[in-house]
Design a protein around this motif. Structure first.
Motif, PDB file in Angstrom:
ATOM      1  N   ARG A 177      11.924  32.960 -38.174  1.00  0.00           N
ATOM      2  CA  ARG A 177      10.809  33.121 -38.654  1.00  0.00           C
ATOM      3  C   ARG A 177       9.638  33.350 -37.288  1.00  0.00           C
ATOM      4  NH1 ARG A 177       8.560  27.350 -39.922  1.00  0.00           N
ATOM      5  NH2 ARG A 177       6.899  28.361 -39.904  1.00  0.00           N
ATOM      6  N   TRP A 178       9.920  32.946 -36.473  1.00  0.00           N
ATOM      7  CA  TRP A 178       8.966  33.320 -35.765  1.00  0.00           C
ATOM      8  C   TRP A 178       8.911  34.273 -34.819  1.00  0.00           C
ATOM      9  CZ3 TRP A 178       5.339  29.946 -35.785  1.00  0.00           C
ATOM     10  CH2 TRP A 178       5.623  29.075 -35.536  1.00  0.00           C
ATOM     11  N   THR A 179       7.748  35.070 -34.472  1.00  0.00           N
ATOM     12  CA  THR A 179       7.889  36.114 -32.934  1.00  0.00           C
ATOM     13  C   THR A 179       7.512  35.126 -31.855  1.00  0.00           C
ATOM     14  OG1 THR A 179       5.445  36.250 -33.788  1.00  0.00           O
ATOM     15  CG2 THR A 179       6.803  38.055 -34.833  1.00  0.00           C
ATOM     16  N   LYS A 180       7.015  35.984 -30.474  1.00  0.00           N
ATOM     17  CA  LYS A 180       6.811  35.529 -29.555  1.00  0.00           C
ATOM     18  C   LYS A 180       5.198  35.270 -29.823  1.00  0.00           C
ATOM     19  CE  LYS A 180       7.562  34.644 -24.674  1.00  0.00           C
ATOM     20  NZ  LYS A 180       6.100  34.464 -24.523  1.00  0.00           N
ATOM     21  N   PRO A 181       4.455  36.007 -30.729  1.00  0.00           N
ATOM     22  CA  PRO A 181       3.425  35.820 -30.139  1.00  0.00           C
ATOM     23  C   PRO A 181       2.967  34.204 -30.998  1.00  0.00           C
ATOM     24  CG  PRO A 181       3.503  38.154 -30.533  1.00  0.00           C
ATOM     25  CD  PRO A 181       5.339  37.727 -30.080  1.00  0.00           C
ATOM     26  N   GLN A 182       3.370  34.305 -31.933  1.00  0.00           N
ATOM     27  CA  GLN A 182       3.844  33.367 -32.882  1.00  0.00           C
ATOM     28  C   GLN A 182       3.552  31.777 -32.929  1.00  0.00           C
ATOM     29  OE1 GLN A 182       5.503  34.385 -35.995  1.00  0.00           O
ATOM     30  NE2 GLN A 182       4.291  35.250 -37.180  1.00  0.00           N
ATOM     31  N   ALA A 183       4.291  31.714 -31.819  1.00  0.00           N
ATOM     32  CA  ALA A 183       5.215  30.997 -31.216  1.00  0.00           C
ATOM     33  C   ALA A 183       4.404  30.347 -30.090  1.00  0.00           C
ATOM     34  CB  ALA A 183       6.457  31.148 -30.631  1.00  0.00           C
ATOM     35  N   ASP A 184       4.028  31.804 -29.145  1.00  0.00           N
ATOM     36  CA  ASP A 184       2.659  31.226 -27.819  1.00  0.00           C
ATOM     37  C   ASP A 184       1.433  30.637 -28.415  1.00  0.00           C
ATOM     38  OD1 ASP A 184       4.587  32.306 -26.324  1.00  0.00           O
ATOM     39  OD2 ASP A 184       3.348  33.975 -26.320  1.00  0.00           O
ATOM     40  N   GLU A 185       1.225  30.960 -29.998  1.00  0.00           N
ATOM     41  CA  GLU A 185      -0.390  30.562 -30.027  1.00  0.00           C
ATOM     42  C   GLU A 185      -0.309  28.809 -30.270  1.00  0.00           C
ATOM     43  OE1 GLU A 185      -2.279  32.846 -33.329  1.00  0.00           O
ATOM     44  OE2 GLU A 185      -2.796  31.114 -34.030  1.00  0.00           O
ATOM     45  N   VAL A 186       1.062  28.457 -31.252  1.00  0.00           N
ATOM     46  CA  VAL A 186       1.029  27.704 -31.570  1.00  0.00           C
ATOM     47  C   VAL A 186       1.402  26.239 -30.125  1.00  0.00           C
ATOM     48  CG1 VAL A 186       2.744  25.975 -32.383  1.00  0.00           C
ATOM     49  CG2 VAL A 186       2.051  27.213 -33.761  1.00  0.00           C
ATOM     50  N   THR A 187       1.867  27.184 -29.447  1.00  0.00           N
ATOM     51  CA  THR A 187       2.564  26.045 -27.862  1.00  0.00           C
ATOM     52  C   THR A 187       1.219  25.909 -27.729  1.00  0.00           C
ATOM     53  OG1 THR A 187       4.337  27.503 -27.948  1.00  0.00           O
ATOM     54  CG2 THR A 187       4.198  26.356 -25.992  1.00  0.00           C
ATOM     55  N   ALA A 188       0.424  26.957 -27.474  1.00  0.00           N
ATOM     56  CA  ALA A 188      -0.294  26.499 -26.678  1.00  0.00           C
ATOM     57  C   ALA A 188      -1.660  25.652 -26.960  1.00  0.00           C
ATOM     58  CB  ALA A 188      -1.421  28.231 -26.217  1.00  0.00           C
ATOM     59  N   LYS A 189      -1.929  25.657 -28.363  1.00  0.00           N
ATOM     60  CA  LYS A 189      -2.917  24.208 -29.071  1.00  0.00           C
ATOM     61  C   LYS A 189      -1.728  22.794 -28.336  1.00  0.00           C
ATOM     62  CE  LYS A 189      -5.623  22.583 -31.480  1.00  0.00           C
ATOM     63  NZ  LYS A 189      -6.682  22.438 -31.784  1.00  0.00           N
ATOM     64  N   VAL A 190      -0.635  23.451 -29.106  1.00  0.00           N
ATOM     65  CA  VAL A 190      -0.101  21.469 -29.086  1.00  0.00           C
ATOM     66  C   VAL A 190      -0.298  21.187 -27.297  1.00  0.00           C
ATOM     67  CG1 VAL A 190       2.509  20.730 -28.260  1.00  0.00           C
ATOM     68  CG2 VAL A 190       2.389  22.259 -30.062  1.00  0.00           C
ATOM     69  N   MET A 191       0.528  21.885 -26.529  1.00  0.00           N
ATOM     70  CA  MET A 191       0.321  21.660 -25.044  1.00  0.00           C
ATOM     71  C   MET A 191      -1.095  21.473 -24.391  1.00  0.00           C
ATOM     72  SD  MET A 191       2.937  21.646 -24.107  1.00  0.00           S
ATOM     73  CE  MET A 191       3.545  21.527 -22.979  1.00  0.00           C
ATOM     74  N   LEU A 208       8.251  25.622 -29.939  1.00  0.00           N
ATOM     75  CA  LEU A 208       7.496  25.804 -28.081  1.00  0.00           C
ATOM     76  C   LEU A 208       8.632  26.124 -27.454  1.00  0.00           C
ATOM     77  CD1 LEU A 208       6.101  23.127 -30.343  1.00  0.00           C
ATOM     78  CD2 LEU A 208       6.319  22.376 -28.155  1.00  0.00           C
ATOM     79  N   LEU A 209      10.610  25.516 -28.090  1.00  0.00           N
ATOM     80  CA  LEU A 209      11.430  26.612 -27.028  1.00  0.00           C
ATOM     81  C   LEU A 209      11.742  27.394 -26.430  1.00  0.00           C
ATOM     82  CD1 LEU A 209      13.560  23.797 -28.573  1.00  0.00           C
ATOM     83  CD2 LEU A 209      12.777  23.115 -26.650  1.00  0.00           C
ATOM     84  N   ILE A 210      11.427  28.603 -28.149  1.00  0.00           N
ATOM     85  CA  ILE A 210      10.698  30.218 -28.073  1.00  0.00           C
ATOM     86  C   ILE A 210       9.687  30.637 -27.631  1.00  0.00           C
ATOM     87  CG2 ILE A 210      10.198  32.018 -29.654  1.00  0.00           C
ATOM     88  CD1 ILE A 210      12.011  30.760 -31.192  1.00  0.00           C
ATOM     89  N   SER A 211       9.186  29.808 -26.617  1.00  0.00           N
ATOM     90  CA  SER A 211       7.867  30.248 -26.647  1.00  0.00           C
ATOM     91  C   SER A 211       7.634  29.792 -25.114  1.00  0.00           C
ATOM     92  CB  SER A 211       6.029  29.114 -26.768  1.00  0.00           C
ATOM     93  OG  SER A 211       5.270  29.493 -25.761  1.00  0.00           O
ATOM     94  N   PHE A 212       8.529  28.669 -24.938  1.00  0.00           N
ATOM     95  CA  PHE A 212       8.888  28.314 -23.008  1.00  0.00           C
ATOM     96  C   PHE A 212       9.852  29.340 -22.482  1.00  0.00           C
ATOM     97  CE2 PHE A 212       8.205  23.606 -23.713  1.00  0.00           C
ATOM     98  CZ  PHE A 212       6.939  23.523 -23.973  1.00  0.00           C
ATOM     99  N   GLY A 213      10.771  29.654 -23.064  1.00  0.00           N
ATOM    100  CA  GLY A 213      11.964  31.074 -22.803  1.00  0.00           C
ATOM    101  C   GLY A 213      13.091  30.260 -22.666  1.00  0.00           C
ATOM    102  N   LEU A 214      13.437  29.669 -24.358  1.00  0.00           N
ATOM    103  CA  LEU A 214      14.893  28.418 -23.799  1.00  0.00           C
ATOM    104  C   LEU A 214      15.514  29.948 -24.514  1.00  0.00           C
ATOM    105  CD1 LEU A 214      16.243  25.727 -24.035  1.00  0.00           C
ATOM    106  CD2 LEU A 214      16.463  26.214 -26.648  1.00  0.00           C
TER     107      LEU A 214
END
Ligand code: PEP
Ligand code: MG
Length: 573
Positions: A543-557, A518-524
């Motif tokens: 382990r994470w790419t931005k698109p993968q992190a974005d996908e998890v984050t979209a679901k979480v949010m 989530l922090l990667i996706s938010f842009g920390l």
């Protein structure tokens, strides 16, 4: 054959790893004496001086042994005991007691007990540690005066799990590391010196186990988990197998983490992050480097004020900050100004008792109203900035005025130093901790004032959820996975990005593997974690790419409850 009953115990995991072995109780003989009146007070003072000198000599020997196995910084923990004994105040108070006719033993006991009571009253871990040090010194001095020998731990058999009421740094110095599978104690916490030493020496430890000594017999088989704090006495075969398997997994994990040592912190698709450390005293800057940290993202300066009986001077503070800066060899050092109040009391400041100290007259609020105290600290930080890449950070910011007033004071101090011809970094960045709901709501305006943000999730969670960080009854509310807290974090990072200032995180959540995507996706841009977590966090980020992190984050949010978020993350990551 009759099998022993299995006993489960729980304490605080203070040094990670799985320990499997046989229990060895350390029985400490009390340093008992009969108090007596002395008439030849000169001879008695001399007896005390001889005991003190022998104690210091012995401690220095132990420190040298420890230095060989655990390093200089750890040996210096023991050398602190020499400093305590040589403290002019302790010496003169002991002399006074002897001059009044008390024997040296009674004098030592009375003076040390006074310090112990003073430090214990503060009620925080760091000052409690200070009182543990004085207790250790008191026992050592009494043993010298009574001619008692040291508890020897050199000859314990292999696979020994030590079990003792209180583990002291001096006992740690006498250990045969090869033979020790773990440490269990009744007192102590993560901040204890013996806990820090156990961690550095790689000995799994669980401390603060209630009624340990009443349950433990020498020779009993024992399993301990230095992460979870679980201890099993007389385990059954299945439990033994589980612990052996876990020990193997952990060994593999540690080996894998080591592959990330000396490497930059990079996501799977090439974004570089800053991975720095949280420290509580200047020596820990060395720990940050040893653990491959890329600098320090949070230096909590409270310790300088807590382990004292009066305010530290500008010179004392300067030396502490300079030491940290020098140990970091040009790597960044974020020094947070005094964050007192809430759970951190400083007895000699005589802070007024408040009904709700977490919402009270604390941190930046207190400092801006005690300008001399604040000025002294800012001058010390500025002077240290001539020796490294130092940044200033204000805690508990809730409104724009606080940042402006804090920065105005920094500018005043800078112009004083200029006039005095004292060197400092003219371009020193001044940032803030984003750790209140108020800061989250006006993050865009704060971003216009501050050079950087560091999100303090420990407090941000509490202030957003109206849930006390130390209150077990509200632990379900006090969670960084609450949707309101996640939105707050997202808003702060977004505001920082929109204003092109770096946004880091120095709360515990920065090292939480569930939060990292989530922090990667938010842009920390910066993660500040405790030194032993550096390699683990670097491995997780990789382990994470931005698109993968974005996908998890979209679901979480899109999930409205903490429960759903937690379940989703646990099943996905
Ligand atoms: C925080 O609040 O997240 C933080 C890092 O500061 P402290 O834990 O010292 O309050
Ligand atoms: Mg905080």
């Amino acid at each position: 054959m009759k099998t022993k009953k299995t006993i489960l115990l729980k304490g605080t995991g203070t040094a990670p790893g799985i320990g499997i072995g046989d229990l060895w109780r350390i029985e400490e003989c009390p340093a008992a004496y009969t108090p007596r009146q002395v008439t030849d007070t000169r001879a008695e003072k001399q007896r005390f001086q001889q005991a003190a000198a022998a104690f210091c000599e012995n401690t220095e020997r132990q420190a040298q042994a420890l230095q060989a196995t655990a390093g200089k910084e750890q040996a210096d923990i023991l050398r602190e005991h020499i400093t305590i004994v040589q403290d002019p105040f302790l010496q003169s108070e002991t002399d006074k007691q002897i001059a009044s006719g008390q024997c040296a033993e009674a004098a030592v006991e009375a003076v040390c007990d006074r310090f112990i009571a003073l430090f214990s009253a503060a009620g925080d871990e760091l000052t409690e540690q200070r009182s543990a040090d004085v207790r250790d010194v008191k026992t050592g001095l009494l043993r010298q005066l009574l001619g008692m020998s040291e508890v020897s731990l050199k000859n314990v058999p292999e696979n020994t799990v030590l079990c003792v009421k209180e583990m002291t740094p001096s006992m740690m110095a006498g250990l045969n590391r090869e033979h020790i599978a773990g440490i269990l104690t009744e007192t102590g916490s993560k901040a204890s010196h013996s806990a820090i030493l156990a961690k550095v020496m790689g000995i799994p430890a669980v401390m603060g186990i209630p009624d340990l000594m009443a349950s433990a017999c020498s020779g009993t088989a024992v399993l301990l988990d230095g992460d979870t704090g679980e201890v099993i006495l007389s385990p059954d075969e299945e439990q033994q197998q589980q612990y052996r398997a876990r020990r193997e997994t952990l060994r593999r994990e540690y080996a894998e983490r080591e592959l990330f040592r000396g490497k930059p912190t990079v996501s799977a698709d090439g974004t570089v992050y800053e991975l720095v450390c949280n420290i509580g005293n200047p020596q820990e800057a060395a720990l940050a480097i040893e653990n491959d940290g890329e600098g320090v993202g949070l230096f909590r300066t409270e310790f300088l004020f807590m382990n004292q009986t009066s305010l530290p001077t500008e010179e004392e503070q300067f030396r502490a900050y300079q030491k940290a800066a020098l140990l970091l060899h040009g790597k960044p050092l974020v020094i947070r100004t005094l964050d007192i109040g809430g759970d951190k009391d400083i007895p000699y400041l005589g802070l007024a008792k408040e009904d709700n100290p977490f919402m009270g007259f604390r941190a930046i609020r207190y400092c801006l109203h005690h300008r001399d105290l604040f000025r002294t600290q800012i001058r010390a930080i500025l002077r240290a900035s001539a020796f490294g890449k130092v940044r200033i950070m204000f805690p508990l910011i809730t409104c724009v005025e606080e940042v402006r007033q804090g920065k105005a004071l920094v500018e005043e101090c800078q112009s004083e130093l200029r006039t005095q011809g004292i060197a400092f970094d003219e371009a020193i960045p001044v940032g803030i901790m984003a750790e209140t709901a108020a800061a989250g709501m006006i993050a865009d305006w704060l971003a216009e004032e501050a050079d950087f943000f560091s999100i303090g999730t420990n407090d941000l969670t509490g202030y957003t959820m109206a849930a006390d960080r130390g209150n077990r009854n509200v632990a379900d509310w006090y969670s960084v996975l609450q949707p309101s807290v996640l939105r707050m974090i997202q808003a702060i990072i977004r505001a920082g990005k929109n204003h092109h200032i770096p946004v880091g995180m120095c709360g515990e959540a920065a090292g939480d593997p569930m939060l990292i995507p989530l922090l990667i996706s938010f842009g920390l841009t910066e993660f500040s974690v405790s030194p032993p977590d550096v390699l683990r966090v670097r491995k997780t980020i990789a382990r994470w790419t931005k698109p993968q992190a974005d996908e998890v984050t979209a679901k979480v949010m899109s999930l409205p409850t903490q429960q759903e978020i937690k379940e989703y993350l646990q099943n996905t990551i």
